[in-house]
Structure formats: C-alpha cells, structure tokens
Enzyme design. Structure first.
Site, short mmCIF file in Angstrom:
data_model
loop_
_atom_site.label_atom_id
_atom_site.label_comp_id
_atom_site.label_asym_id
_atom_site.label_seq_id
_atom_site.Cartn_x
_atom_site.Cartn_y
_atom_site.Cartn_z
N TYR A 108 0.86 -1.21 0.00
CA TYR A 108 0.00 0.00 0.00
C TYR A 108 0.88 1.25 0.00
O TYR A 108 1.89 1.30 0.72
CB TYR A 108 -0.90 0.03 1.24
N GLU A 110 -0.63 4.82 -0.45
CA GLU A 110 -1.49 5.98 -0.70
C GLU A 110 -0.70 7.28 -0.49
O GLU A 110 0.06 7.40 0.46
CB GLU A 110 -2.71 5.92 0.21
N ASP A 263 -7.69 12.97 -24.85
CA ASP A 263 -7.70 11.58 -24.39
C ASP A 263 -7.05 10.78 -25.52
O ASP A 263 -7.69 10.47 -26.53
CB ASP A 263 -9.14 11.11 -24.14
N THR A 289 -4.75 5.54 -21.54
CA THR A 289 -4.51 4.21 -20.99
C THR A 289 -3.11 3.82 -21.44
O THR A 289 -2.53 4.47 -22.32
CB THR A 289 -5.51 3.17 -21.54
N LYS A 292 -3.07 0.01 -24.84
CA LYS A 292 -3.56 -0.12 -26.23
C LYS A 292 -2.34 -0.09 -27.16
O LYS A 292 -1.51 -0.97 -27.09
CB LYS A 292 -4.59 0.97 -26.52
N ARG A 298 -2.36 -2.74 -18.13
CA ARG A 298 -3.70 -2.18 -18.07
C ARG A 298 -3.71 -1.12 -16.97
O ARG A 298 -3.79 -1.45 -15.77
CB ARG A 298 -4.68 -3.31 -17.76
N1 DSN Z 1 -13.02 0.00 -24.41
C1 DSN Z 1 -12.02 0.76 -25.10
C2 DSN Z 1 -12.18 0.68 -26.57
O1 DSN Z 1 -12.45 -0.40 -27.03
O2 DSN Z 1 -12.03 1.65 -27.28
C3 DSN Z 1 -11.95 2.15 -24.65
O3 DSN Z 1 -11.97 2.23 -23.27
#
Ligand code: DSN
Length: 516
Positions: A108, A110, A263, A289, A292, A298
């Site tokens: 932990y 925080e 984003d 994120t 991707k 993740r």
């Molecule tokens: N779920 C993702 C996508 O497929 O674009 C975005 O969060």
C-alpha cells in the site's frame, strides 16, 4: 529493532552508495527484510528465505486451482489461435508481465512519492518516480512544463479524475459523441438516460462528425462551444480513423476560456513514436490508458501542464493551477492505494516506448491498418472517412448488405475478434451498422502487409458466409445464430474457414506465451 532505529541506520549510509551494497558500513546490526543479522549478510542469505510450508500459499496455480487454470489455458489458446483485431487490445511484453506479477502488488502506498500515508515505501517511491520520469521522457516533455500522475487504475478513472479536479460539479464538458466515435467517459448520455457518470455529475454537450464525410465537424463544434461555454473540451476518440486537429481544438477552447484535454488512449503509442501529430503542443491535459497501442500494462496516466498559462495585457503572468487539483482528485478524491505492480510496468513500458524497435512497430501498425483498409475497399466494402491515419478502421457493413452484429458474430465464429460499432449517422448503439477493426495486436505478432492481405481474404470469406445466412435469417443476431445452428452446411463452411484461420494464426508468436 524499532523502525526509527532502522531509519537512522539507513540515513547514516553514505549517500552515493546503494543501500544494499553498503552493508559493511553499517555495524554492528544489519536489517534486511525485517531480519536482523549480526554480520554482514552474504548474497545467499539476502536472496533466499525459508520455503513456506503451505500448499495454498506456495503451490502453483495449476496445482492449487486446476479448475480455474483450465479456463485460463483455454483463453490462452483462444488468444494464440485467433486473429485479434479489437482496436483497443494488444499483447504486452514479457517485462511488463513480469512487473505485474512481482511483490510490488503487496504494497500500500497511498499518497505521492515521499508523502505517503503508509510506511515502507522507499522503493515504491523510487519506482513511481521512475515511472513519472520515463512517462515524461517517452513524450519528450520538459518537467518544468509538464507533470504526470501515473496512479490512475485505467483510462476511465483518469478521465473522471480530471473532470473532478478541474471542472466544478455540474460544470460543462464537451466531447465527441459516442455514436460518432467518442468514448463513454467523454460525457455520453442518450435521450432517455444519462449513461456515463461523466454525464451524471457533469453537464455534457456532445460534438459530432459530419455524417457524409465522417470527419469531425469543427465548425459546428465552434458554434456549439460558443453557446454552451464549456469548462473543458475533450479531443479524443475511441473509433475515429483520422488525426485530430489539435490546433483548431485549441482555438475553440481559447475562444471560450476552456481547458483542452486530449484523451489519447487509442493513439498513445503512435504519439510516443512521433509518427502522428502530438496533442502536447496544444493541450493543457492529456490522459491515456497504457495498454492499447502503447502496449504496456492495463493502467492509466494523466499529464498536466505546469508553469505559465497565459500573460495578461499588463504583463502579469497567469500560472497553471491544475497540478494539485488533479493529483488530489486521483487520491484521495477517487482512488485508494496505487497499483504498484502496474506502475512498475508503466515504467518499463515507457522505457520501451523510446526504442527504435518501438517506433518501427508503430509505423508497421499504421501500414497494416492502411493495407487492411485498401484491401477491404478494393473488395467493395465502404470504410468511414475513406481511409485511416492511425491503427484502426471503421467498416460500414451496409456496403455488404449486413449490419454490425451479424458481421461481428460471423467473424467471432471464425476466430477473428472485432467489435460492432456505430458509423456516422447511426441512430442506435445497440444495432450499429459497422465494425471496428484494428491492427496493434496483429502487428505485435509480426504480421506485415502481405499477411494483412491474407487476413482481408479471411474477413471477406467470413462476411460472404454472413451474407448467405442473413438472406435466410434476416439481420437479428438471435435468428442469425439459430439459422447457423440449424444448418449443417453453414456449420461446415464456418468450421472449415475457422480451422484455416486458426492454423494460420498459430504460426505467429506471442510475447511470453511459452512462459506465462
Ligand atoms: N473500451 C475501449 C475501446 O475499445 O475503445 C476504450 O476504453
């Protein structure tokens, strides 16, 4: 030995000497992982600990929980034998997987580095600072101008944290509408329901794409923004195949005194590689994120501006004040303990993002998407905006007499994973007209343009079976499935194609699949 005494020993170490390499300087007691040694520990003592005599704590998963392990094995085989074309997915690297299964998971922490609410965080601090520094470096950002928070659990919490920090409750946000390629967390709501919490706790006004060109309608966005006066505009997408015009977004934001947030979740790998325009030149805040195109764990990251925001006519400087607002919004506002194993994995993924190999990978992702697009267009399929600048395409299945649901289903039956998606002008997200296809995961497995030609052939063959089925079943997926289930001929055709695709797919390697 008390914690205070341990700390005193550590503080007395020569500053340029690593903690563990300097044991001989600390006498007479040594403290390692809570053990007290009267002599300097040997490296064997340091690295080994007595083996725990407990089968549930020290056994392998396949021994302690074979039932669960069997299902994981099936998923592994599904990933190996299928063609993964969901645009938001990827196969992460062995170093990232290794970080995710370390002891960092146990801790932990925080708070922020050096300002924690729990003890024992000296190494966690080091790792989080490393993740911060590498994140800034991956995007070539000056730490005087930009700060970063690497604690968000993923992209949705990252976006919600930004709105919570810099937009007043029920303050106004504008994002690309979900049916037009935006994301749920860009304020999505329908006529009947506020779907995303970002439209429940904030007032949201979508902007749209032009239904004919499929391109973002910046003129209409400027008009609507002037009326709506948003506090924050989101330049981001989940299904849009063209580069965003951040300069125009910036002007619209400035004209209305709004913050501009990008984003870049889908495209953050391409941005790190420097092969598409970067949002950092124009935006105040950038979220992403990390799993991707970036191909990390993740998790989520928020970048925010520091320093001078603007200069008044009288020369007075107006400073950015969003650093603390965003950091405090992540914790304690929305989250608890950071996921330290994921933060370590971000650190190593950001390091990878600066390598020439990563840049080549991202270039190939785009080349493959463009080849996928031209291949499908040459076979008569219509692709939104007529092409792609990035890693994904949006295919309008009406050009093949289909809709998105049966197209997604037939591809799934043939071991090609994708998702049904709205196309510009669609009224229903439940029954959309298109499918979204992406190339990041296939490119990680080593597919190049010639391989994509083969994938196009497989997709085309599968969709032709779907056309035959829908002639009998109509467009509803339940009827579509029933018609296949009741036809030995359709089942045989699908099985034959699926076996061919799976044999083809298994020839391409996957990172870490032999070990993990
Ligand atoms: N779920 C993702 C996508 O497929 O674009 C975005 O969060």
């Amino acid at each position: 030995m008390s914690n205070i005494l341990v700390k005193t020993c550590l503080n007395s170490l020569p500053s340029k000497i690593g903690r563990f390499s300097s044991f001989s300087f600390v006498q007479p007691l040594q403290v390692v992982y809570g053990k007290i040694y009267s002599e300097t520990p040997t490296s064997k003592q340091f690295h080994t600990s007595p083996k725990m005599n407990s089968s549930i704590m020290n056994g392998n998963l396949w021994e302690t929980d074979p039932e669960l392990y069997e299902v994981i094995k099936k998923e592994k085989e599904r990933q190996r034998s299928g063609l993964e074309m969901i645009a938001s997915e990827n196969f992460t690297s062995v170093p990232v997987l290794q970080c995710l299964s370390t002891c960092l998971h146990n801790k932990y922490s925080e708070g922020m580095p050096h300002q924690r609410y729990y003890g024992g965080n000296e190494y966690i601090d080091e790792i989080e600072i490393m993740a911060q520094q590498r994140s800034l470096a991956a995007y070539r950002l000056d730490p005087e101008q930009w700060g970063v928070n690497v604690q968000p659990y993923s992209g949705s919490p990252a976006n919600f944290a930004v709105y919570t920090g810099v937009v007043e409750p029920h303050g106004r946000i504008m994002g690309l509408d979900l049916p037009d390629g935006g994301h749920l967390t860009h304020g999505f709501f329908t006529a009947n329901k506020k779907i995303s919490a970002t439209s429940i706790f904030f007032e949201s006004m979508p902007y749209k794409v032009d239904p004919v060109s499929g391109l973002i309608d910046y003129e209409q966005l400027a008009i609507t923004a002037k009326l709506f006066k948003p506090r924050l505009i989101i330049a981001g997408m989940s299904c849009y195949s063209r580069c965003l015009d951040y300069k125009t977004f910036r002007k619209i934001a400035d004209d209305n005194g709004a913050y501009l947030m990008a984003d870049m979740a889908h495209i953050s790998g391409l941005v790190a590689a420097g092969i598409i325009p970067s949002p950092f030149e124009y935006c105040d805040i950038v979220t992403t994120t990390t799993h991707k195109t970036l191909r990390g764990p993740r998790a989520g990251v928020i970048f925010y501006r520091k320093g001078v925001r603007s200069v008044k006519a009288n020369g007075q400087k107006v400073m950015f004040d969003i650093e603390n607002k965003i950091n405090q919004s992540v914790f304690p506002g929305l989250q608890g303990g950071p996921h330290n194993h994921a933060i370590a994995a971000i650190a190593t993924a950001m390091k990878q993002a600066t390598t020439p190999e990563f840049v080549e990978y991202q270039k190939q992702v785009v080349k493959n998407a463009q080849r996928l697009c031209s291949g499908l267009v040459s076979r008569g399929y219509s692709v939104a905006t007529g092409g792609t600048d990035v890693h994904l395409i949006l295919v309008d299945m009406r050009s093949a007499g289909l809709t998105g649901s049966p197209a997604e289903r037939i591809l799934e039956l043939c071991s090609i994973a994708c998702n049904k998606n709205t196309v510009p002008g669609d009224k229903s997200a439940l029954n959309p007209s298109g499918i979204r296809l992406g190339t990041p995961a296939l490119t990680t497995r080593g597919l190049k343009e010639a391989d994509i030609d083969r994938v196009v052939d497989y997709i085309d063959k599968a969709l032709k079976i779907a056309q035959e089925v829908t002639k009998i079943s109509g467009p509803k997926v339940a009827d579509f499935n029933k018609t296949i289930e009741e036809s030995a001929d359709f089942k045989a055709k699908i099985t034959k194609l699926r076996e061919e695709i799976e044999n083809y797919s298994r020839a391409f390697p996957l990172p870490g699949f032999e070990t993990y």
